[in-house]
Motif scaffolding. Structure first.
Motif, PDB file in Angstrom:
ATOM      1  N   ALA A 108      22.783  32.905  54.626  1.00 56.67           N
ATOM      2  CA  ALA A 108      23.605  32.207  55.613  1.00 56.67           C
ATOM      3  C   ALA A 108      23.634  30.708  55.343  1.00 56.67           C
ATOM      4  CB  ALA A 108      23.081  32.487  57.025  1.00 56.67           C
ATOM      5  N   ALA A 109      22.516  30.146  54.892  1.00 63.51           N
ATOM      6  CA  ALA A 109      22.466  28.710  54.586  1.00 63.51           C
ATOM      7  C   ALA A 109      23.382  28.373  53.418  1.00 63.51           C
ATOM      8  CB  ALA A 109      21.034  28.294  54.275  1.00 63.51           C
ATOM      9  N   LEU A 110      23.405  29.227  52.395  1.00 63.44           N
ATOM     10  CA  LEU A 110      24.277  28.993  51.245  1.00 63.44           C
ATOM     11  C   LEU A 110      25.752  29.136  51.636  1.00 63.44           C
ATOM     12  CD1 LEU A 110      22.251  30.820  48.443  1.00 63.44           C
ATOM     13  CD2 LEU A 110      22.465  28.350  48.823  1.00 63.44           C
ATOM     14  N   VAL A 111      26.050  30.133  52.452  1.00 62.63           N
ATOM     15  CA  VAL A 111      27.427  30.286  52.935  1.00 62.63           C
ATOM     16  C   VAL A 111      27.826  29.088  53.787  1.00 62.63           C
ATOM     17  CG1 VAL A 111      28.960  31.706  54.364  1.00 62.63           C
ATOM     18  CG2 VAL A 111      27.337  32.803  52.816  1.00 62.63           C
ATOM     19  N   PHE A 112      26.871  28.572  54.564  1.00 65.17           N
ATOM     20  CA  PHE A 112      27.093  27.367  55.355  1.00 65.17           C
ATOM     21  C   PHE A 112      27.494  26.204  54.456  1.00 65.17           C
ATOM     22  CE2 PHE A 112      24.963  23.693  57.694  1.00 65.17           C
ATOM     23  CZ  PHE A 112      25.975  23.556  58.626  1.00 65.17           C
ATOM     24  N   MET A 127      27.541  21.075  44.047  1.00 64.69           N
ATOM     25  CA  MET A 127      26.100  21.255  44.179  1.00 64.69           C
ATOM     26  C   MET A 127      25.541  20.424  45.334  1.00 64.69           C
ATOM     27  SD  MET A 127      25.096  23.488  42.017  1.00 64.69           S
ATOM     28  CE  MET A 127      23.330  23.204  42.004  1.00 64.69           C
ATOM     29  N   ARG A 128      26.024  19.205  45.479  1.00 63.91           N
ATOM     30  CA  ARG A 128      25.511  18.354  46.555  1.00 63.91           C
ATOM     31  C   ARG A 128      25.952  18.854  47.920  1.00 63.91           C
ATOM     32  NH1 ARG A 128      26.877  12.522  43.655  1.00 63.91           N
ATOM     33  NH2 ARG A 128      25.168  12.585  42.139  1.00 63.91           N
ATOM     34  N   VAL A 129      27.212  19.221  48.056  1.00 66.11           N
ATOM     35  CA  VAL A 129      27.703  19.714  49.349  1.00 66.11           C
ATOM     36  C   VAL A 129      26.940  20.967  49.756  1.00 66.11           C
ATOM     37  CG1 VAL A 129      29.669  20.764  50.527  1.00 66.11           C
ATOM     38  CG2 VAL A 129      29.989  18.682  49.185  1.00 66.11           C
ATOM     39  N   ILE A 130      26.790  21.903  48.836  1.00 67.10           N
ATOM     40  CA  ILE A 130      26.071  23.137  49.159  1.00 67.10           C
ATOM     41  C   ILE A 130      24.600  22.839  49.440  1.00 67.10           C
ATOM     42  CG2 ILE A 130      25.295  25.371  48.274  1.00 67.10           C
ATOM     43  CD1 ILE A 130      27.899  25.556  46.715  1.00 67.10           C
ATOM     44  N   GLY A 131      23.973  22.050  48.574  1.00 66.24           N
ATOM     45  CA  GLY A 131      22.545  21.780  48.724  1.00 66.24           C
ATOM     46  C   GLY A 131      22.201  21.034  49.992  1.00 66.24           C
ATOM     47  N   TYR A 132      22.951  19.964  50.282  1.00 69.64           N
ATOM     48  CA  TYR A 132      22.639  19.165  51.468  1.00 69.64           C
ATOM     49  C   TYR A 132      22.837  19.974  52.748  1.00 69.64           C
ATOM     50  CZ  TYR A 132      22.851  15.172  48.237  1.00 69.64           C
ATOM     51  OH  TYR A 132      22.648  14.302  47.212  1.00 69.64           O
ATOM     52  N   ALA A 147      22.792  23.236  52.996  1.00 68.35           N
ATOM     53  CA  ALA A 147      21.834  24.338  53.037  1.00 68.35           C
ATOM     54  C   ALA A 147      20.495  23.897  53.603  1.00 68.35           C
ATOM     55  CB  ALA A 147      21.652  24.940  51.646  1.00 68.35           C
ATOM     56  N   LEU A 148      20.116  22.628  53.397  1.00 70.88           N
ATOM     57  CA  LEU A 148      18.873  22.121  53.987  1.00 70.88           C
ATOM     58  C   LEU A 148      18.869  22.332  55.494  1.00 70.88           C
ATOM     59  CD1 LEU A 148      18.284  18.744  52.093  1.00 70.88           C
ATOM     60  CD2 LEU A 148      16.864  20.798  51.967  1.00 70.88           C
ATOM     61  N   PHE A 169      18.147  25.866  60.791  1.00 73.26           N
ATOM     62  CA  PHE A 169      18.842  26.528  61.893  1.00 73.26           C
ATOM     63  C   PHE A 169      18.624  28.038  61.840  1.00 73.26           C
ATOM     64  CE2 PHE A 169      22.082  22.984  60.872  1.00 73.26           C
ATOM     65  CZ  PHE A 169      21.246  22.034  61.430  1.00 73.26           C
ATOM     66  N   GLY A 170      18.606  28.595  60.630  1.00 73.45           N
ATOM     67  CA  GLY A 170      18.381  30.026  60.493  1.00 73.45           C
ATOM     68  C   GLY A 170      16.982  30.435  60.926  1.00 73.45           C
TER      69      GLY A 170
END
Length: 257
Positions: free
Chosen positions: A188-192, A212-217, A219-220, A225-226
């Motif tokens: 869910a974090a990666l999809v986020f 990579m930055r958009v997904i990584g930041y 996902a943190l 939240f998850g």
């Protein structure tokens, strides 16, 4: 943990809240993309208020359906919104809560994202459409915070994480084992993170670094939240997301003004 089975009324409440949050998002969207509404009006012939109402209604219906499906799938695994259910149906409230913990974790997640940006660079180094930091921009960020806290949490935590946990539980005897929940949290974090790429693409060309930055930041924050959704319920994930957005979209612009 969340013993109350999800009900359609609860999903309707989440859908209504998501519709309102989507309408409140528009000032922030227009600050980033001033021509977005005008272009949509030209393409459809609708007035501005009609476009806002349509987008809000679409988000509300989508969150009603996704929230209902996700909560229904997640209920046997202990996932849900127990505090909303207690308020809506007059059921006993959970005996444990962690509101201060959720708020603190949301702030910590936002600070971790800002630290990552300082170390590795902003997702978009020179965004041409981003207005300079100001009080007005920060206030628009405040209006945008409920969208992340409500609409995104219904879509990503209630639905995506609930669906992922339900599917993965097929391999664990339909039990909410830790590995099932951790895998669902990560997915869910990666999809986020992936869900933020379309907005990023409207501000700058997509490159490998940007992706990579958009997904990584993002996902943190999604991991935090998850975890809260799993351990405390959807309401705690919403509170953490709201507090994170206050830091990222209100305090940070004010600090740079």
């Amino acid at each position: 943990m969340n013993e109350s089975p999800p009900q359609l009324g609860l999903a309707a409440l989440l859908g209504l809240a998501s519709a309102i949050a989507t309408a409140l998002l528009f000032p922030y969207v227009l600050a980033l993309q001033p021509d977005a509404l005008a272009l949509a009006q030209t393409a459809t012939g609708w007035p501005a208020w009609g476009m806002v109402a349509l987008q809000a209604a679409q988000a509300g219906v989508m969150c009603l359906l996704l929230g209902w499906a996700g909560l229904k799938l997640g209920a046997p695994l202990g996932l849900g919104a127990p505090w909303f259910a207690a308020w809506l149906y007059g059921r006993p409230r959970p005996t444990r809560s962690g509101w201060a913990q959720a708020a603190a974790l949301g702030i910590v997640a936002a600070l971790a994202i800002l630290a990552a940006i300082a170390l590795f660079g902003a997702p978009i180094e020179h965004p041409t459409a981003t207005p300079p930091p100001s009080l007005a921009f920060a206030l628009k960020g405040l209006l945008a915070a409920p969208y992340g806290a409500i609409t995104e949490e219904v879509m990503l935590r209630a639905f995506v994480m609930g669906l992922a946990a339900w599917l993965l539980s097929r391999f664990s005897g339909r039990q909410p084992r830790s590995w099932v929940m951790l895998a669902a949290i990560i997915l869910a974090a990666l999809v986020f993170g992936l869900g933020h790429l379309p907005a990023a693409a409207r501000l700058a060309p997509l490159t490998a670094d940007l992706v990579m930055r958009v997904i990584g930041y993002n996902a943190l924050g999604g991991f935090v939240f998850g975890w809260l959704y799993w351990r405390r319920g959807l309401e705690h994930a919403m509170l953490a997301h709201f507090c994170a957005d206050l830091v990222l979209h209100v305090a940070a612009p004010l600090g740079g003004a």
